[in-house]
Design a protein around this motif. Sequence first.
Motif, PDB file in Angstrom:
ATOM      1  N   LYS A  17      32.846  37.041  30.312  1.00  0.00           N
ATOM      2  CA  LYS A  17      33.032  35.808  30.120  1.00  0.00           C
ATOM      3  C   LYS A  17      32.287  34.581  30.114  1.00  0.00           C
ATOM      4  CE  LYS A  17      35.942  32.618  32.983  1.00  0.00           C
ATOM      5  NZ  LYS A  17      36.722  32.647  33.978  1.00  0.00           N
ATOM      6  N   TYR A  18      31.370  34.314  30.602  1.00  0.00           N
ATOM      7  CA  TYR A  18      30.275  33.456  30.264  1.00  0.00           C
ATOM      8  C   TYR A  18      29.272  33.361  28.686  1.00  0.00           C
ATOM      9  CZ  TYR A  18      32.190  30.904  34.180  1.00  0.00           C
ATOM     10  OH  TYR A  18      33.533  30.893  35.386  1.00  0.00           O
ATOM     11  N   MET A  19      28.799  34.487  28.680  1.00  0.00           N
ATOM     12  CA  MET A  19      28.203  34.577  27.997  1.00  0.00           C
ATOM     13  C   MET A  19      28.746  34.425  26.594  1.00  0.00           C
ATOM     14  SD  MET A  19      26.201  38.434  26.062  1.00  0.00           S
ATOM     15  CE  MET A  19      25.398  38.289  28.182  1.00  0.00           C
ATOM     16  N   ILE A  20      30.279  34.590  26.782  1.00  0.00           N
ATOM     17  CA  ILE A  20      31.097  34.318  25.275  1.00  0.00           C
ATOM     18  C   ILE A  20      31.117  32.797  25.763  1.00  0.00           C
ATOM     19  CG2 ILE A  20      33.631  34.237  24.255  1.00  0.00           C
ATOM     20  CD1 ILE A  20      33.796  37.264  25.340  1.00  0.00           C
ATOM     21  N   ALA A  86      37.635  32.002  26.201  1.00  0.00           N
ATOM     22  CA  ALA A  86      36.992  32.738  27.543  1.00  0.00           C
ATOM     23  C   ALA A  86      37.214  31.547  28.918  1.00  0.00           C
ATOM     24  CB  ALA A  86      34.524  32.832  27.361  1.00  0.00           C
ATOM     25  N   LEU A  87      36.816  30.536  29.157  1.00  0.00           N
ATOM     26  CA  LEU A  87      37.166  30.060  30.363  1.00  0.00           C
ATOM     27  C   LEU A  87      38.179  29.768  31.094  1.00  0.00           C
ATOM     28  CD1 LEU A  87      34.406  27.615  31.347  1.00  0.00           C
ATOM     29  CD2 LEU A  87      35.704  25.916  30.116  1.00  0.00           C
ATOM     30  N   ARG A  88      39.437  29.836  29.769  1.00  0.00           N
ATOM     31  CA  ARG A  88      40.669  29.234  30.134  1.00  0.00           C
ATOM     32  C   ARG A  88      41.477  31.180  30.934  1.00  0.00           C
ATOM     33  NH1 ARG A  88      41.794  26.090  33.786  1.00  0.00           N
ATOM     34  NH2 ARG A  88      44.029  25.903  32.921  1.00  0.00           N
ATOM     35  N   GLU A  89      41.016  32.356  30.516  1.00  0.00           N
ATOM     36  CA  GLU A  89      40.970  33.437  30.582  1.00  0.00           C
ATOM     37  C   GLU A  89      42.304  33.910  29.922  1.00  0.00           C
ATOM     38  OE1 GLU A  89      41.223  34.888  33.972  1.00  0.00           O
ATOM     39  OE2 GLU A  89      38.535  34.449  34.216  1.00  0.00           O
ATOM     40  N   ASN A  90      42.459  32.851  28.460  1.00  0.00           N
ATOM     41  CA  ASN A  90      43.434  33.349  26.954  1.00  0.00           C
ATOM     42  C   ASN A  90      43.378  33.909  26.523  1.00  0.00           C
ATOM     43  OD1 ASN A  90      45.209  32.485  25.499  1.00  0.00           O
ATOM     44  ND2 ASN A  90      46.002  30.612  26.724  1.00  0.00           N
ATOM     45  N   LYS A  95      42.313  36.916  20.397  1.00  0.00           N
ATOM     46  CA  LYS A  95      42.364  37.543  20.168  1.00  0.00           C
ATOM     47  C   LYS A  95      42.974  36.088  18.245  1.00  0.00           C
ATOM     48  CE  LYS A  95      46.262  39.940  22.218  1.00  0.00           C
ATOM     49  NZ  LYS A  95      45.385  41.131  22.269  1.00  0.00           N
ATOM     50  N   PHE A  96      42.618  35.378  18.581  1.00  0.00           N
ATOM     51  CA  PHE A  96      42.617  34.226  17.419  1.00  0.00           C
ATOM     52  C   PHE A  96      40.601  34.275  16.874  1.00  0.00           C
ATOM     53  CE2 PHE A  96      41.099  30.079  16.028  1.00  0.00           C
ATOM     54  CZ  PHE A  96      41.434  30.188  14.493  1.00  0.00           C
ATOM     55  N   TYR A  97      40.559  34.355  17.869  1.00  0.00           N
ATOM     56  CA  TYR A  97      38.740  34.018  18.120  1.00  0.00           C
ATOM     57  C   TYR A  97      38.434  35.048  17.486  1.00  0.00           C
ATOM     58  CZ  TYR A  97      33.478  33.695  19.280  1.00  0.00           C
ATOM     59  OH  TYR A  97      32.213  34.014  19.815  1.00  0.00           O
ATOM     60  N   SER A  98      38.707  36.456  18.221  1.00  0.00           N
ATOM     61  CA  SER A  98      38.055  37.620  17.334  1.00  0.00           C
ATOM     62  C   SER A  98      38.591  38.636  15.975  1.00  0.00           C
ATOM     63  CB  SER A  98      38.504  39.143  18.316  1.00  0.00           C
ATOM     64  OG  SER A  98      39.464  38.746  18.886  1.00  0.00           O
ATOM     65  N   MET A  99      40.091  37.410  15.885  1.00  0.00           N
ATOM     66  CA  MET A  99      40.264  37.854  14.078  1.00  0.00           C
ATOM     67  C   MET A  99      40.018  36.897  13.362  1.00  0.00           C
ATOM     68  SD  MET A  99      42.284  40.116  12.795  1.00  0.00           S
ATOM     69  CE  MET A  99      43.921  40.427  13.613  1.00  0.00           C
ATOM     70  N   LEU A 263      36.897  41.551  27.082  1.00  0.00           N
ATOM     71  CA  LEU A 263      37.639  40.426  27.666  1.00  0.00           C
ATOM     72  C   LEU A 263      39.127  40.000  27.784  1.00  0.00           C
ATOM     73  CD1 LEU A 263      36.185  37.958  30.061  1.00  0.00           C
ATOM     74  CD2 LEU A 263      36.274  36.608  28.429  1.00  0.00           C
ATOM     75  N   GLU A 264      39.340  40.533  26.525  1.00  0.00           N
ATOM     76  CA  GLU A 264      40.713  40.451  26.388  1.00  0.00           C
ATOM     77  C   GLU A 264      41.699  41.943  26.907  1.00  0.00           C
ATOM     78  OE1 GLU A 264      42.305  41.054  22.248  1.00  0.00           O
ATOM     79  OE2 GLU A 264      40.759  39.910  21.422  1.00  0.00           O
ATOM     80  N   GLY A 265      40.611  43.412  27.109  1.00  0.00           N
ATOM     81  CA  GLY A 265      41.478  44.042  27.980  1.00  0.00           C
ATOM     82  C   GLY A 265      40.969  44.190  29.014  1.00  0.00           C
ATOM     83  N   GLN A 266      40.153  43.070  29.655  1.00  0.00           N
ATOM     84  CA  GLN A 266      40.047  42.873  31.570  1.00  0.00           C
ATOM     85  C   GLN A 266      40.562  41.617  32.086  1.00  0.00           C
ATOM     86  OE1 GLN A 266      35.477  41.488  31.679  1.00  0.00           O
ATOM     87  NE2 GLN A 266      34.861  43.243  31.997  1.00  0.00           N
ATOM     88  N   ILE A 267      40.677  40.988  30.818  1.00  0.00           N
ATOM     89  CA  ILE A 267      42.109  39.754  30.822  1.00  0.00           C
ATOM     90  C   ILE A 267      43.305  41.193  31.488  1.00  0.00           C
ATOM     91  CG2 ILE A 267      43.599  37.979  30.457  1.00  0.00           C
ATOM     92  CD1 ILE A 267      40.734  36.424  29.152  1.00  0.00           C
TER      93      ILE A 267
END
Length: 275
Positions: A17-20, A86-90, A95-99, A263-267
């Motif tokens: 989370k904090y690395m991202i 990452a900070l808000r775990e949204n 998804k927008f970022y990785s896309m 992180l998406e999967g973990q959330i």
Amino acid sequence: MHRRISPNFTYISSCVKYMIFLLNFIFWLFGGLMISIGFYAVYEKYQATGWVKLDTIYDVVLNISLVLVIAGLVVFVVSFAGCLGALRENTCLLKFYSMCLLLVFLMEMAVAIVGFVFPHNMNTFLEDSLTEKVIHLYRDDPDMQNFIDYAQQEFKCCGLSNAGYMDWGKNEYFNCSSPSVERGGVPYSCCINASDISSGLVNIMCGYGVQQESVAAASKKIWTNGCIEIIRVWAERNLYTIAGIALGAALSQLFVIYLAKTLEGQIDLQKSRWS
């Protein structure tokens, strides 16, 4: 027997989370810096010329300060989405970022493949589509003028296409029929020895009249080969270095995409625990 899960247990890794967040915060600041520099350059250009021409797509692509603003805006928005996601775990922002990162990666790969597989075709395309427009902008766009002068001095070339220094006949100031004092000449950055050894001052008149001389005579004063071909040869000589840097950048992008998807999967796992 099911092992009891602690109420404080979470699937979300703080390290991921904090690395991202940290990586994207750095790029967010960098994007803001690019936007600031770009806007300042656009303002300075407007102050100097009184206008910023944006009639065609080439006017946008070849406007270095505007490209800097657009690139900075893209970096700013995408990295902000990564930070906040990452900070808000949204997961929507992630998804927008990785896309966005994936699209950038695919575009980079497409350009690299075309460049490595069809170098001569790309060479021809650049010569046919950019030469006249870039040469024409030399005196009208201060940023383009500085960029061309730097490229010609750095790569020891003159003009862009295979016509070499004769490309400058397409510029209204250097054309042989021009009323300008520079008619029939080339920019000082084409000169082999543009600076006076004793004084160290640049002789801006060192390329005057060379278009009216033969290639043999002109080659004693200026570089005569076009920059596109010179840069292509330079890239072939440094192919392994360029390929290593490109591979490193590609792997870095894939690693960040992997972190975002992780992180998406973990959330999602954490949300399923709450439901």
